[in-house]
Design a protein around this motif. Structure first.
Motif, PDB file in Angstrom:
ATOM      1  N   LYS A 194      84.655  58.495  20.222  1.00  0.00           N
ATOM      2  CA  LYS A 194      83.719  57.632  19.505  1.00  0.00           C
ATOM      3  C   LYS A 194      84.207  56.180  19.502  1.00  0.00           C
ATOM      4  O   LYS A 194      83.435  55.247  19.724  1.00  0.00           O
ATOM      5  CB  LYS A 194      83.533  58.129  18.079  1.00  0.00           C
ATOM      6  N   LEU A 195      85.493  55.996  19.233  1.00  0.00           N
ATOM      7  CA  LEU A 195      86.048  54.640  19.212  1.00  0.00           C
ATOM      8  C   LEU A 195      85.967  53.995  20.590  1.00  0.00           C
ATOM      9  O   LEU A 195      85.700  52.787  20.701  1.00  0.00           O
ATOM     10  CB  LEU A 195      87.494  54.679  18.718  1.00  0.00           C
ATOM     11  N   ASP A 196      86.199  54.770  21.635  1.00  0.00           N
ATOM     12  CA  ASP A 196      86.108  54.225  22.991  1.00  0.00           C
ATOM     13  C   ASP A 196      84.684  53.793  23.317  1.00  0.00           C
ATOM     14  O   ASP A 196      84.465  52.768  23.982  1.00  0.00           O
ATOM     15  CB  ASP A 196      86.599  55.255  24.007  1.00  0.00           C
ATOM     16  N   ARG A 197      83.698  54.561  22.858  1.00  0.00           N
ATOM     17  CA  ARG A 197      82.309  54.184  23.111  1.00  0.00           C
ATOM     18  C   ARG A 197      81.944  52.890  22.384  1.00  0.00           C
ATOM     19  O   ARG A 197      81.254  52.022  22.934  1.00  0.00           O
ATOM     20  CB  ARG A 197      81.370  55.323  22.684  1.00  0.00           C
ATOM     21  N   VAL A 198      82.415  52.765  21.151  1.00  0.00           N
ATOM     22  CA  VAL A 198      82.143  51.537  20.397  1.00  0.00           C
ATOM     23  C   VAL A 198      82.761  50.337  21.090  1.00  0.00           C
ATOM     24  O   VAL A 198      82.136  49.274  21.236  1.00  0.00           O
ATOM     25  CB  VAL A 198      82.657  51.672  18.950  1.00  0.00           C
ATOM     26  N   TRP A 199      84.005  50.491  21.554  1.00  0.00           N
ATOM     27  CA  TRP A 199      84.691  49.371  22.213  1.00  0.00           C
ATOM     28  C   TRP A 199      84.021  49.008  23.540  1.00  0.00           C
ATOM     29  O   TRP A 199      83.900  47.829  23.880  1.00  0.00           O
ATOM     30  CB  TRP A 199      86.159  49.706  22.424  1.00  0.00           C
ATOM     31  N   SER A 200      83.581  50.008  24.297  1.00  0.00           N
ATOM     32  CA  SER A 200      82.961  49.718  25.590  1.00  0.00           C
ATOM     33  C   SER A 200      81.655  48.944  25.422  1.00  0.00           C
ATOM     34  O   SER A 200      81.297  48.131  26.285  1.00  0.00           O
ATOM     35  CB  SER A 200      82.710  51.017  26.360  1.00  0.00           C
ATOM     36  N   ILE A 201      80.926  49.199  24.330  1.00  0.00           N
ATOM     37  CA  ILE A 201      79.699  48.429  24.075  1.00  0.00           C
ATOM     38  C   ILE A 201      80.021  46.946  23.989  1.00  0.00           C
ATOM     39  O   ILE A 201      79.285  46.097  24.519  1.00  0.00           O
ATOM     40  CB  ILE A 201      79.021  48.923  22.778  1.00  0.00           C
ATOM     41  N   TYR A 202      81.128  46.626  23.362  1.00  0.00           N
ATOM     42  CA  TYR A 202      81.505  45.225  23.175  1.00  0.00           C
ATOM     43  C   TYR A 202      82.179  44.649  24.414  1.00  0.00           C
ATOM     44  O   TYR A 202      81.855  43.543  24.855  1.00  0.00           O
ATOM     45  CB  TYR A 202      82.446  45.122  21.974  1.00  0.00           C
TER      46      TYR A 202
END
Length: 534
Positions: A127-135
Motif C-alpha cells: 500500500k505504501l509503495d502504491r501511494v509513493w508511486s502516485i507521487y
C-alpha cells in the motif's frame, strides 16, 4: 664596594625568564646528515627551506570558506563542468552510477515495533509503495515546475549540489487540478541563498542560513532572483523559508550539501574545488597538444615566384585551389591560414621556412595519465573509471570498479538521507492527513519512524565477467555471509521479492504449458502416490 647577592626569589625569576625565552626562540636542533628543524615536528617548522613560505592561517569555517572565494569556486566549477572534459566526465560518472534511472523506494515497515505479522507487513508495504508511486512517477505531482519526476529530480539534486556546493529544496504547498498531493519540491540554486540585501554575515546568519544557539538551522533567506544578475524592471526581495514546521516540527526545507568537512560549516564547497587548478592546466595542455597535432597534420606547399612571372596571369596556387585562397603581391595583407593540402603563394623576395612541430608527442599520454590519476585520487575516482578505459588485467579493472563503487555507494546513501527519504516522509504525512492510507498511531513519533522505514535501491553495479560474479554471489549465499535479497539488489537493482514473485509466475505458466525444464543438476519432484482403488 659590596657584592650584590640575588635572593632565591630573584634567581627563580631569572631561570623562569630563560625558560620562557628558550620556548619562544628554540635553538635549532641539527639532525644527523640532514637539515635542521627548530621544532619537534618538521611539518611545523618555519625555518626549513621547503616550509618557510607555507604559513597558512587558522580560521573558522566561515573564514576558510569566505563568500567571495566560494562564489569564485562555484563559477569555475560550472565553467569546468561546461568546458573541461575530465571535470564533466567525473560529474557525469557520479550522476550515472549514483542515480542512473533513479533510486527506487521499497517500503520496509518495522513489523515488530508495530505489532504486525509478516503477511500484514507485506500488505502494508504494498500500500505504501502504491501511494509513493502516485507521487514519484508524475512530474506534476512532485516537481514545483511540473517538469521532472522524482527520479529525475534526484539526478538534478546530485549534480547541482556537486557543482554548486549545495542546493536547497523547499516544499511549498500548492493545489493543482488533477493532482492527488499538494506538496511540491522546488529546487533553489546555491546563488539565491544569501543574506537579505546582500548584507554582511552576522553572529546568527551566514550566507543566508540563519541558525540558533546550537547551530541548528532556523530559516533560510532566499532571493527572488539571482543577486549577481541584473534584471530590467525586477526588484529583488528576500523570502524567509522556515527550516521546520512551527507546530509539527516537520522538515520544510531540505539543505543538501556536497560535503560538510568541519563542525559549524553552514555552506558547502563544490566537489571540484580541490582540483580546479590542475584541471585548468591539464585542459590547456591538452588543447595545446591537440592544436600542435592539427598544425603538424597540415601539409602546406610554399611557392617562391621569380621576377619573370607575370602577375596578371593566374598563378599556380590559383590553379590548384580553384581560383580561391591564393595570395599575390596585390593582396592587402589578409590573414593566411593553414588548410588541408593548401598551397600558399609567396611574393617576390620571400623564402619559405618549414617548421616541424614534432607531433603527436610521445610523452603526452604518460603525463596526461599521471595528472588524471592525481585528480582521480582527490575525487575518489580511479582514472580507469573517469576515462572509462580499462586496459589492464581483469583483477586490476575489477579492483578499480569496486573502489569506485564504494564511493558511489557512499554518495547514494548520502543522497538518500538528505533528499530521498525526507521527501518521502513528507508525502506519507500528507497521505495520512488526506485519508489516503490508514496508519494507526501515526502521530506517535516512534510509530511514525516504524511506518516510514524504506529501502532505496539504485541501478545495479554491473560486472566485468557475469559468470564469475554470479558464481561468487552463489558462494556467498551458500556459506552464509550474504542473502538473496542483497545479491539480487546488487546484481539487478531490483528487490528480491519482486524478482521472486515474477519468477514464480513464469515457472507456473511454463508448467501449465508443458514446456518447463528443471534446472541443471536439480532432482525431479517425486510423483504423488496413486490413491485410487479399483
Amino acid at each position: 664596594m659590596g657584592i650584590f647577592k640575588k635572593s632565591p626569589e630573584q634567581l627563580l625569576m631569572q631561570e623562569a625568564l630563560k625558560l620562557a625565552q628558550d620556548i619562544a626562540q628554540p635553538k635549532i636542533v641539527t639532525q644527523g646528515g640532514g637539515g635542521g628543524s627548530e621544532t619537534r615536528w618538521r611539518g611545523a617548522s618555519r625555518m626549513l627551506r621547503s616550509m618557510v613560505s607555507w604559513i597558512p592561517g587558522l580560521g573558522s569555517p566561515r573564514r576558510d570558506l569566505a563568500s567571495s572565494e566560494r562564489s569564485m569556486l562555484v563559477a569555475r566549477s560550472r565553467d569546468a563542468m561546461r568546458n573541461h572534459l575530465i571535470a564533466r566526465a567525473a560529474i557525469m560518472r557520479l550522476r550515472t552510477n549514483v542515480v542512473g534511472t533513479g533510486l527506487v523506494c521499497r517500503a520496509q515497515v518495522d513489523t515488530e515495533a508495530l505489532g504486525l505479522s509478516e503477511e500484514e507487513g507485506d500488505a502494508l508495504n504494498a500500500k505504501l509503495d502504491r501511494v509513493w508511486s502516485i507521487y514519484a512517477d508524475d512530474p506534476r505531482e512532485c516537481d514545483a515546475e511540473a517538469t521532472l519526476n522524482h527520479y529525475q529530480l534526484q539526478a538534478l539534486v546530485l549534480v547541482s549540489s556537486l557543482v554548486g556546493g549545495d542546493v536547497l529544496v523547499s516544499t511549498p504547498d500548492e493545489e493543482r487540478t488533477g493532482c492527488v498531493f499538494s506538496t511540491r519540491l522546488q529546487l533553489i540554486e546555491t546563488d539565491r541563498l544569501s543574506n537579505p540585501g546582500r548584507a554582511l554575515d552576522t553572529a546568527r546568519i551566514v550566507e543566508g542560513v540563519e541558525f540558533d544557539a546550537l547551530g541548528a538551522p532556523v530559516r533560510y533567506h532566499v532571493c527572488s532572483g539571482y543577486p549577481n544578475e541584473l534584471t530590467l524592471g525586477a526588484e529583488l526581495r528576500w523570502d524567509k523559508l522556515e527550516a521546520f514546521g512551527a507546530v509539527t516540527g516537520r522538515r520544510r526545507v531540505l539543505h543538501i550539501m556536497a560535503d560538510k568537512e568541519r563542525p559549524g560549516q553552514k555552506r558547502g564547497a563544490p566537489y571540484l574545488a580541490p582540483v580546479l587548478e590542475p584541471l585548468q592546466k591539464l585542459e590547456r595542455y591538452s588543447s595545446a597538444e591537440l592544436m600542435a597535432a592539427v598544425v603538424s597534420a597540415m601539409f602546406t606547399v610554399f611557392i617562391e615566384k621569380s621576377s619573370e612571372f607575370d602577375d596578371e596571369k593566374m598563378n599556380l596556387a590559383s590553379l590548384v585551389n580553384g581560383g580561391e585562397g591564393a595570395s599575390t603581391d596585390d593582396d592587402d595583407g589578409g590573414d593566411i591560414q593553414l588548410g588541408e593540402g593548401a598551397i600558399i603563394d609567396l611574393g617576390r623576395g620571400e623564402k619559405a621556412t618549414t617548421v616541424n612541430p614534432g607531433r603527436p608527442n610521445a610523452q603526452f599520454d604518460p603525463f596526461f595519465m599521471a595528472v588524471v590519476k592525481e585528480i582521480g585520487a582527490a575525487l575518489e575516482l580511479p582514472a580507469e573509471e573517469i576515462l572509462l578505459f580499462y586496459s589492464s588485467s581483469y583483477s586490476a579493472a575489477r579492483a578499480a570498479m569496486l573502489q569506485a563503487w564504494r564511493f558511489y555507494s557512499l554518495r547514494r546513501w548520502w543522497l538518500t538521507c538528505d533528499f530521498c527519504q525526507p521527501s518521502r516522509e513528507l508525502i506519507i504525512d500528507e497521505a495520512v492527513a488526506r485519508g489516503l492510507i490508514d496508519l494507526p498511531g501515526y502521530a506517535d513519533p516512534l510509530k511514525r519512524k516504524a511506518y516510514c522505514q524504506a529501502l532505496w535501491i539504485g541501478p545495479a553495479r554491473g560486472a566485468i565477467d557475469e559468470l564469475k560474479e554470479a558464481n561468487a554471489a552463489g558462494k556467498r549465499i551458500e556459506i552464509g555471509v550474504s542473502n538473496e535479497t542483497l545479491e539480487t539488489a546488487a546484481m539487478t537493482g531490483e528487490p528480491w521479492q519482486q524478482v521472486y514473485r515474477q519468477r514464480a509466475r513464469e515457472i507456473d505458466q511454463r508448467r501449465q504449458d508443458g514446456n518447463y525444464q528443471l534446472p541443471k543438476g536439480a532432482q525431479p519432484e517425486p510423483e504423488a502416490p496413486n490413491t485410487n482403488q479399483e
